[in-house]
Design a protein around this motif. Structure first.
Motif, PDB file in Angstrom:
ATOM      1  N   UNK A 155      -8.759  -7.670 -15.206  1.00 35.36           N
ATOM      2  CA  UNK A 155      -7.319  -7.954 -15.426  1.00 35.36           C
ATOM      3  C   UNK A 155      -6.250  -6.961 -14.396  1.00 35.36           C
ATOM      4  N   UNK A 156      -5.822  -7.921 -13.487  1.00 33.63           N
ATOM      5  CA  UNK A 156      -5.058  -7.217 -12.150  1.00 33.63           C
ATOM      6  C   UNK A 156      -3.807  -7.565 -12.603  1.00 33.63           C
ATOM      7  N   UNK A 157      -2.843  -6.414 -12.484  1.00 38.68           N
ATOM      8  CA  UNK A 157      -1.406  -6.564 -13.106  1.00 38.68           C
ATOM      9  C   UNK A 157      -0.663  -5.771 -11.645  1.00 38.68           C
ATOM     10  N   UNK A 158       0.595  -6.440 -11.586  1.00 38.77           N
ATOM     11  CA  UNK A 158       1.358  -6.050 -10.285  1.00 38.77           C
ATOM     12  C   UNK A 158       2.811  -6.225 -10.605  1.00 38.77           C
ATOM     13  N   UNK A 159       3.694  -5.482 -10.280  1.00 43.17           N
ATOM     14  CA  UNK A 159       5.013  -5.981 -10.590  1.00 43.17           C
ATOM     15  C   UNK A 159       6.042  -5.104  -9.369  1.00 43.17           C
ATOM     16  N   UNK A 160       7.375  -5.611  -9.401  1.00 41.68           N
ATOM     17  CA  UNK A 160       8.163  -4.718  -8.565  1.00 41.68           C
ATOM     18  C   UNK A 160       8.881  -3.572  -9.516  1.00 41.68           C
ATOM     19  N   UNK A 161       9.365  -2.704  -8.781  1.00 37.43           N
ATOM     20  CA  UNK A 161      10.255  -1.197  -9.203  1.00 37.43           C
ATOM     21  C   UNK A 161      11.491  -1.868  -9.820  1.00 37.43           C
ATOM     22  N   UNK A 162      12.324  -0.944 -10.365  1.00 34.83           N
ATOM     23  CA  UNK A 162      13.563  -1.294 -10.930  1.00 34.83           C
ATOM     24  C   UNK A 162      14.692  -1.549  -9.824  1.00 34.83           C
ATOM     25  N   UNK A 163      14.284  -1.346  -8.646  1.00 37.77           N
ATOM     26  CA  UNK A 163      15.111  -1.792  -7.455  1.00 37.77           C
ATOM     27  C   UNK A 163      14.691  -3.006  -6.715  1.00 37.77           C
ATOM     28  N   UNK A 164      13.678  -3.715  -7.350  1.00 30.11           N
ATOM     29  CA  UNK A 164      13.309  -4.987  -7.073  1.00 30.11           C
ATOM     30  C   UNK A 164      12.305  -5.054  -5.933  1.00 30.11           C
ATOM     31  N   UNK A 165      11.815  -3.989  -5.559  1.00 33.01           N
ATOM     32  CA  UNK A 165      10.887  -3.936  -4.562  1.00 33.01           C
ATOM     33  C   UNK A 165       9.528  -3.733  -4.935  1.00 33.01           C
ATOM     34  N   UNK A 166       8.525  -4.542  -4.220  1.00 35.33           N
ATOM     35  CA  UNK A 166       7.081  -4.058  -4.445  1.00 35.33           C
ATOM     36  C   UNK A 166       6.564  -2.843  -3.552  1.00 35.33           C
ATOM     37  N   UNK A 167       5.552  -2.549  -3.884  1.00 36.68           N
ATOM     38  CA  UNK A 167       5.054  -1.292  -3.135  1.00 36.68           C
ATOM     39  C   UNK A 167       4.944  -1.752  -1.707  1.00 36.68           C
ATOM     40  N   UNK A 168       4.390  -3.048  -1.319  1.00 33.36           N
ATOM     41  CA  UNK A 168       4.095  -3.151   0.138  1.00 33.36           C
ATOM     42  C   UNK A 168       5.439  -3.413   0.856  1.00 33.36           C
ATOM     43  N   UNK A 169       6.539  -3.557   0.167  1.00 31.40           N
ATOM     44  CA  UNK A 169       7.558  -3.737   0.920  1.00 31.40           C
ATOM     45  C   UNK A 169       8.365  -2.488   1.454  1.00 31.40           C
ATOM     46  N   UNK A 170       7.617  -1.255   1.032  1.00 30.89           N
ATOM     47  CA  UNK A 170       8.069   0.131   1.370  1.00 30.89           C
ATOM     48  C   UNK A 170       7.207   0.454   2.750  1.00 30.89           C
ATOM     49  N   UNK A 171       7.780   1.261   3.539  1.00 29.45           N
ATOM     50  CA  UNK A 171       6.771   1.520   4.791  1.00 29.45           C
ATOM     51  C   UNK A 171       6.095   2.870   4.801  1.00 29.45           C
ATOM     52  N   UNK A 172       6.126   3.368   3.493  1.00 34.55           N
ATOM     53  CA  UNK A 172       5.404   4.883   3.476  1.00 34.55           C
ATOM     54  C   UNK A 172       3.964   4.641   2.808  1.00 34.55           C
ATOM     55  N   UNK A 173       3.332   3.465   2.770  1.00 30.09           N
ATOM     56  CA  UNK A 173       2.077   3.379   2.293  1.00 30.09           C
ATOM     57  C   UNK A 173       2.081   3.620   0.949  1.00 30.09           C
TER      58      UNK A 173
END
Length: 295
Positions: A155-173
């Motif tokens: 089971x793979x699960x993934x979601x955005x944070x409370x600000x509406x961004x997924x981890x890959x949308x940040x530039x800090x890895x």
């Protein structure tokens, strides 16, 4: 009148000749499926051009649109997937390829933010890994359409944070709000995540311009992604959605299915939870029982 009719007939014949010529150009392909797809594509594309009487200026705008979609695409930003999503092509392809079988869970769009090799967690663990949001307990079972429990399903699960961004949308890895776990020997699973929130699909590119021209919102209804796999069963890619969400009827990628809308129950800070986790504030819980179709 007769002269006009003759001219219209001649024009139609010229246009049909072009279509027939292009269709025939694929007739000698040694791949029957390639031949079928390309010939059908040509017929439909040419029919569209003739139906709307596409102007050369509009054709140039379309070509430039596709060029800009390619220019803005990166390893973490796939504009062509977004285009497919907002035109409903993604959902229609999913519908065609996930035929109804019994009460098998409905599939929906994959989305552009899945990442391979997510952190592996155990049942009862937390997928958030520091992502901000209200704690959310998710539990359920994995079964087949005849009711058999499916142990050890991935089971793979993934979601955005409370600000509406997924981890890959940040530039800090960072790697957050995603994980992989397995159903237990009885086919059950459970994990902590964060309560899904609505967010806009990336709308700073050509797809965003298309939505604006159409008067459509870029917002996606609040959801949590799942991909579930088990030997002998069809891989399921789906979401669950939050009942009462503002965007359920206007989801920008047409991903909402009534069967996937779930109640997210509110709980107080001191209310007991399945893993005896100490929580400083309110939390929510939901249940998602997954039914896989056979291959």
């Amino acid at each position: 009148m007769e002269k006009h009719a003759n001219a219209a007939t001649e024009q139609s014949a010229r246009e049909q000749f072009v279509t027939d010529e292009v269709v025939e150009s694929f007739a000698s392909s040694n791949d029957p499926r390639f031949r079928q797809v390309m010939q059908s594509l040509v017929r439909h594309l040419h029919a569209f051009v003739r139906d709307v009487r596409l102007t050369e200026e509009e054709w140039n705008v379309a070509i430039n649109f596709l060029r800009r979609a390619g220019d803005i695409t990166t390893p973490t930003r796939q504009e062509f997937i977004l285009l497919s999503d907002v035109l409903g092509v993604s959902m229609q392809t999913i519908s065609v390829n996930n035929t109804a079988q019994g009460d098998a869970t409905e599939a929906t769009v994959f989305g552009p933010f899945f990442v391979d090799d997510a952190p592996i967690i155990g049942n009862g663990d937390d997928i958030s890994h520091g992502a901000s949001g209200q704690p959310c307990w998710v539990e359920g079972s994995v079964k087949g359409i005849t009711g058999e429990s499916i142990p050890n399903a991935t089971i793979d699960v993934w979601e955005c944070d409370e600000d509406g961004f997924y981890d890959v949308q940040y530039d800090d890895g960072r790697i957050a709000a995603r994980a992989q776990l397995r159903s237990d020997p009885a086919g059950n699973y459970g994990f902590w995540g964060i309560k899904p929130v609505p967010y806009p699909i990336p709308d700073d590119g050509p797809v965003g311009e298309l939505l604006k021209a159409a008067g459509r919102s870029p917002m996606r209804a609040s959801h949590l992604h799942f991909m579930v796999q088990a030997p002998g069963y069809r891989t399921l890619v789906t979401h669950i959605f939050v009942a009462g969400d503002t965007y359920l009827e206007t989801d920008s990628v047409f991903g909402v299915k009534p069967s996937l809308i779930k109640d997210f129950v509110e709980h107080g800070a001191g209310e007991p939870n399945a893993t005896n986790r100490v929580l400083a504030g309110p939390w929510v819980s939901t249940r998602f029982d997954i039914v896989l179709a056979p291959v």
